[in-house]
Design an enzyme around this catalytic site. Structure first.
Site, PDB file in Angstrom:
ATOM      1  N   GLY A  67       0.778  -1.214   0.083  1.00 42.43           N
ATOM      2  CA  GLY A  67      -0.141   0.132   0.019  1.00 42.43           C
ATOM      3  C   GLY A  67       0.697   1.146  -0.057  1.00 42.43           C
ATOM      4  O   GLY A  67       2.208   1.351  -0.375  1.00 42.43           O
ATOM      5  N   ASP A  68       0.215   2.192   0.577  1.00 47.93           N
ATOM      6  CA  ASP A  68       1.115   3.661   0.520  1.00 47.93           C
ATOM      7  C   ASP A  68       2.155   3.641   1.395  1.00 47.93           C
ATOM      8  O   ASP A  68       3.011   4.169   1.160  1.00 47.93           O
ATOM      9  CB  ASP A  68       0.127   4.560   0.882  1.00 47.93           C
ATOM     10  CG  ASP A  68      -0.998   5.083  -0.230  1.00 47.93           C
ATOM     11  OD1 ASP A  68      -0.430   4.975  -1.505  1.00 47.93           O
ATOM     12  OD2 ASP A  68      -1.947   5.606   0.083  1.00 47.93           O
ATOM     13  N   GLY A  69       1.897   3.011   2.678  1.00 43.59           N
ATOM     14  CA  GLY A  69       3.163   2.678   3.500  1.00 43.59           C
ATOM     15  C   GLY A  69       4.232   2.015   2.814  1.00 43.59           C
ATOM     16  O   GLY A  69       5.626   2.749   2.772  1.00 43.59           O
ATOM     17  N   THR A  92      -4.583  -0.649   1.479  1.00 44.54           N
ATOM     18  CA  THR A  92      -5.900   0.048   1.857  1.00 44.54           C
ATOM     19  C   THR A  92      -6.439   1.323   1.102  1.00 44.54           C
ATOM     20  O   THR A  92      -7.371   1.535   0.582  1.00 44.54           O
ATOM     21  CB  THR A  92      -6.348   0.325   3.394  1.00 44.54           C
ATOM     22  OG1 THR A  92      -5.909  -0.998   3.940  1.00 44.54           O
ATOM     23  CG2 THR A  92      -7.292   0.645   3.790  1.00 44.54           C
ATOM     24  N   ASP A 219       4.482  19.951 -11.650  1.00 36.21           N
ATOM     25  CA  ASP A 219       4.416  21.148 -11.669  1.00 36.21           C
ATOM     26  C   ASP A 219       5.551  22.147 -10.667  1.00 36.21           C
ATOM     27  O   ASP A 219       5.751  23.271 -10.770  1.00 36.21           O
ATOM     28  CB  ASP A 219       3.097  22.002 -11.456  1.00 36.21           C
ATOM     29  CG  ASP A 219       2.682  22.169 -10.047  1.00 36.21           C
ATOM     30  OD1 ASP A 219       3.280  21.216  -9.250  1.00 36.21           O
ATOM     31  OD2 ASP A 219       1.406  22.257  -9.802  1.00 36.21           O
ATOM     32  N   LEU A 221       5.396  22.192  -7.664  1.00 40.32           N
ATOM     33  CA  LEU A 221       4.754  23.252  -6.590  1.00 40.32           C
ATOM     34  C   LEU A 221       3.774  22.200  -5.743  1.00 40.32           C
ATOM     35  O   LEU A 221       3.107  21.316  -6.343  1.00 40.32           O
ATOM     36  CB  LEU A 221       3.740  24.291  -7.342  1.00 40.32           C
ATOM     37  CG  LEU A 221       4.536  25.607  -7.729  1.00 40.32           C
ATOM     38  CD1 LEU A 221       3.391  26.197  -8.560  1.00 40.32           C
ATOM     39  CD2 LEU A 221       5.399  26.512  -6.992  1.00 40.32           C
ATOM     40  N   GLU A 275       2.209   8.238   6.968  1.00 40.03           N
ATOM     41  CA  GLU A 275       3.173   7.609   7.898  1.00 40.03           C
ATOM     42  C   GLU A 275       3.480   8.788   8.815  1.00 40.03           C
ATOM     43  O   GLU A 275       3.711  10.117   8.234  1.00 40.03           O
ATOM     44  CB  GLU A 275       4.260   7.243   7.234  1.00 40.03           C
ATOM     45  CG  GLU A 275       4.236   6.120   6.352  1.00 40.03           C
ATOM     46  CD  GLU A 275       3.651   4.692   7.185  1.00 40.03           C
ATOM     47  OE1 GLU A 275       4.126   4.481   7.975  1.00 40.03           O
ATOM     48  OE2 GLU A 275       2.787   4.231   6.535  1.00 40.03           O
TER      49      GLU A 275
END
Length: 296
Positions: A67-69, A92, A219, A221, A275
């Protein structure tokens, strides 16, 4: 010459989906002619050490399975190098994969996409955020949302998304706006009462909540979304709109853009890619082209 890829696997992602996802992803990559080896760690620190060793040894791509972790951990290994990062998103939230337009919870399709993209040279450089020594790809959260994370992380039951729904209800009961000090690009310090401040390199967190809907990964930013000093009733009315990104039209919501942002508020922990980063104050900087990603 055979191209060697490294699968960077979190066996516990998505209640075990990480381990189950590794096999179909690896099969798809091997069927396309790639050599694949797998990196597992005993814990996050050990896993990162092994991923960094694979990058230093010259792996042709690091493919994070989880996942993102796990994506966040992989970023710490590849950011600032020429090693491409691929994602097999089976966690998740999967917000980084969503931002990149990659398959979610379909490891065979993700493996095929990585293989096709590597063969076709479909690689692109995108921006990352950096706070202290940590890289992040999606959103740095602070305020009400980070307090929900704090509470959810302390809860043993229930599991999954329901845990954070309950944590949100509990935080609402004790909710109050917070005094923030915000500085953008070495400009003037702004003192504001805010419910939350989100610094977006990517547009979403929490599994599709588009807190910074206009954020662009290329971009240079950040999009900084400030939800002002709204009441509980207003927050309950505005917050569901975050899934469509239409909350930014509410008069209590302000969006700013900057390459660097300093945030200070007492008693608040910053979270990036879900996190914990540590307590505010924090300074985040958008680093253009910090990582090379695979596909689509």
């Amino acid at each position: 010459m055979t191209c060697e890829l490294t699968l960077f696997v979190n066996p516990t992602a998505g209640r075990g989906r990480g381990a189950r996802a590794a096999q179909p992803a690896a099969s798809a990559l091997r069927a396309a002619g790639f050599s694949v080896r797998t990196v597992l760690g005993e814990n996050a620190r050990d896993a990162l050490s092994r991923a960094r060793a694979a990058v230093a040894d010259g792996t042709d791509a690091l493919i994070a399975v989880g996942g993102d972790g796990m994506a966040s951990l992989a970023l710490q290994a590849v950011a600032g190098t020429s090693t491409p990062l691929g994602l097999v998103a089976v966690g998740t939230g999967n917000d980084f994969a969503r931002a990149l337009g990659l398959p979610v919870r379909d490891p065979a399709a993700a493996g095929r996409l990585v293989a096709d993209a590597l063969k076709g040279g479909r690689l692109r450089d995108i921006d990352l955020g950096r706070a202290g020594d940590r890289w992040f790809g999606t959103v740095l959260a602070s305020g009400f949302d980070s307090r929900v994370n704090d509470r959810g992380n302390r809860m043993r039951w229930p599991t999954g998304r329901a845990k954070y729904d309950l944590a949100m209800l509990a935080e609402l009961a004790a909710f109050r706006p917070l005094p923030y000090r915000i500085r953008l690009d070495d400009g003037q310090v702004r003192e504001v009462e805010a419910t939350l401040v989100a610094v977006g390199n990517g547009s979403s967190y929490g599994g599709g909540m588009r807190i910074c809907p206009g954020a662009d990964l290329t971009d240079g930013l950040f999009d900084i979304t400030v939800v002002g000093d709204c009441s509980r009733a207003t927050l309950l009315k505005v917050f569901p709109r975050v899934y469509r990104g239409t909350h930014v039209d509410h008069p209590k919501v302000t969006v700013m853009r900057a390459a660097e942002v300093e945030l200070a508020a007492d008693g608040i922990t910053g979270y990036a890619d879900g996190e914990p980063l540590g307590p505010l104050p924090l300074t985040a900087r958008c680093v253009p082209g910090a990582v090379r990603v695979v596909g689509p």
